[in-house]
Design an enzyme around this catalytic site. Structure first.
Site, PDB file in Angstrom:
ATOM      1  N   ARG A 179     -12.826  -0.662   0.647  1.00 34.87           N
ATOM      2  CA  ARG A 179     -12.439  -2.069   0.605  1.00 34.87           C
ATOM      3  C   ARG A 179     -12.775  -2.654  -0.770  1.00 34.87           C
ATOM      4  NH1 ARG A 179      -9.856  -1.271   4.371  1.00 34.87           N
ATOM      5  NH2 ARG A 179      -9.729  -2.377   6.357  1.00 34.87           N
ATOM      6  N   GLU A 182      -5.356  -8.568  -2.372  1.00 32.50           N
ATOM      7  CA  GLU A 182      -4.191  -7.686  -2.169  1.00 32.50           C
ATOM      8  C   GLU A 182      -3.008  -8.514  -1.693  1.00 32.50           C
ATOM      9  OE1 GLU A 182      -5.321  -4.400   0.351  1.00 32.50           O
ATOM     10  OE2 GLU A 182      -7.001  -3.882  -0.936  1.00 32.50           O
ATOM     11  N   HIS A 202      -3.107   0.384  -1.547  1.00 33.69           N
ATOM     12  CA  HIS A 202      -3.757   0.438  -0.225  1.00 33.69           C
ATOM     13  C   HIS A 202      -2.972   1.344   0.738  1.00 33.69           C
ATOM     14  CE1 HIS A 202      -6.683  -1.876   2.576  1.00 33.69           C
ATOM     15  NE2 HIS A 202      -6.452  -0.645   3.023  1.00 33.69           N
TER      16      HIS A 202
HETATM   17  C1  GLV Z   1      -7.187   0.606   6.223  1.00 32.17           C
HETATM   18  O1  GLV Z   1      -7.661   0.174   5.227  1.00 32.17           O
HETATM   19  C2  GLV Z   1      -7.803   0.535   7.507  1.00 32.17           C
HETATM   20  O2  GLV Z   1      -8.839  -0.139   7.672  1.00 32.17           O
HETATM   21  O3  GLV Z   1      -7.266   1.149   8.434  1.00 32.17           O
END
Ligand code: GLV
Length: 318
Positions: free
Chosen positions: A234, A262, A281
Site C-alpha cells: 500500500r 491512486e 496497482h
Molecule cells: C489489492 O491491493 C488488494 O488489497 O487486494
C-alpha cells in the site's frame, strides 16, 4: 421481498445473474469511483455492499447505512473500510485473502528482476533504435538476485510466498515481522538491521495506523546506496515525498505498484524519474486470480445476506 445490495465496481454478467436470484442490485458501472453522497443515499436501504479499493466506507458513511449487514470487498486489503466502525454496528466485513497470494508475490519478484536486470532501460534502448553498436561487455550491467540480500517487511502469506520464490533464486533472505516467525531459509532481524543491510527491501504489511509511513525519511536514509525499495502492498506505508527525494538524488531505486494517491497524479514527480519502475496497482491482476477474488467476494456477500459466517471475514461481526 429480496434484500437490496449495492455493487460499486463493474462485475461480470454471470456474477450479476447469480446475485439477482437472491437480491435486488443497484450497480455503479462507471470506471470512476462512486461519489460519496450517492453511495450514502444508495446504502440507506441496503443490506449488503459489494465493493473494491476505490470505494471508501468511513464511519460517517456507515452511520447512515442502518440496514447494512455485510460489506464484501474484492480485495485482501481493507484500509478503505472503517472495520472498527463496521464491527461496532454489527456489519460483517469480508475480503479475499489467500487467492491472490501467488500473483502478488510474482509481481514483487517481477519488480525486483526488472530493476536488478534493467529490463525497462533495455527495452527503451532497443525500441528507440539506439542499439546500433552490437554486443558490448559492459552494456546495461545489472546485479544478480542470487547474490542479493533481500529484506522482507511482513511475513504474512504474501511475504512468505516472496521468501519461497527468493529461496529458489538463492538470495540471502532476512525479514522482520511484528511477531517472530520461523520460516525455512529466512533470518529474522530488527527493522534497523533490515533497512541498513538489505539490497532490496520488499513491503508486505497491511496499511494501518501503526504502519503509516513505516518507510519514513529516516528509514530511507538508513538504506544502502544503490538499494531498491519494492512496494506491492500500500502507498500509505511509504513517505512518498521522502522516497521521491531519495530517488531524485540517485541514491535509491524503487519498484512501485501502489501509491499515496491512486491513480498516480499526472504531475507526480515520480513520473520523471528513470530509476523507478511504476505499475498501476496490478498485484493481483491475473485472470485466474481476479476470478477467484470475485467468487470469494460473492460467497462472502451471500453468507452475510443469509446471516451465516463469512468464508473470509476480517472482523468479529462476521
Ligand atoms: C489489492 O491491493 C488488494 O488489497 O487486494
Amino acid at each position: 421481498m429480496l434484500p437490496k445490495v449495492v455493487v460499486t465496481l463493474p462485475i461480470p454478467d454471470a456474477a450479476k445473474q447469480r446475485l439477482a436470484e437472491y437480491c435486488v442490485l443497484q450497480c455503479w458501472d462507471e470506471a470512476d469511483p462512486i461519489p460519496t453522497p450517492l453511495l450514502r443515499s444508495w446504502l440507506q436501504d441496503s443490506v449488503g455492499v459489494l465493493c473494491s479499493l476505490g470505494t471508501s466506507l468511513p464511519a460517517s458513511v456507515l452511520a447512515d447505512a442502518k440496514q447494512l449487514r455485510v460489506i464484501s470487498t474484492v480485495s485482501v486489503g481493507v484500509d478503505h473500510i472503517d472495520v472498527v466502525a463496521a464491527s461496532r454496528a454489527g456489519i460483517a466485513v469480508g475480503h479475499t485473502p489467500g487467492v491472490l497470494t501467488d500473483s502478488t508475490a510474482d509481481l514483487a519478484l517481477a519488480l525486483m528482476l526488472a530493476l536488478s536486470r534493467r529490463v525497462l532501460e533495455g527495452h527503451r534502448y532497443v525500441s528507440s533504435g539506439d542499439w546500433t553498436d552490437g554486443w558490448s561487455p559492459d552494456l546495461l550491467l545489472g546485479s544478480d538476485l542470487s547474490r542479493a540480500r533481500v529484506g522482507i517487511v511482513g511475513l504474512g502469506p504474501i511475504g512468505q510466498a516472496v521468501a519461497k520464490r527468493l529461496r529458489a533464486f538463492g538470495s540471502e533472505i532476512i525479514a522482520w515481522n511484528r511477531t517472530a516467525r520461523a520460516i525455512d531459509g529466512v533470518t529474522m532481524v530488527d527493522l534497523d538491521t533490515l533497512f541498513m543491510t538489505a539490497d532490496f527491501v520488499s513491503l508486505h504489511v497491511a496499511s494501518t495506523a501503526d504502519t503509516h509511513h513505516l518507510v519514513s525519511r529516516d528509514r530511507l536514509a538508513q538504506m544502502k546506496h544503490g538499494a531498491t525499495l519494492i512496494n506491492t502492498a500500500r502507498g500509505a506505508l511509504v513517505d512518498e515525498q521522502a522516497l521521491t527525494d531519495a530517488l531524485a538524488s540517485g541514491r535509491l531505486y524503487a519498484g512501485l505498484d501502489v501509491y499515496q494517491t491512486e491513480p498516480l497524479p499526472a504531475d507526480s514527480p515520480l513520473l520523471g524519474l528513470d530509476n523507478v519502475v511504476l505499475l498501476p496497482h496490478v498485484g493481483s491482476a491475473t485472470a485466474k486470480t481476479r476470478n477467484a477474488m470475485m467468487a470469494l467476494a460473492i460467497d462472502n456477500l451471500m453468507a452475510g445476506l443469509n446471516q451465516q459466517p463469512l468464508p473470509a471475514c476480517c472482523n468479529p461481526a462476521g
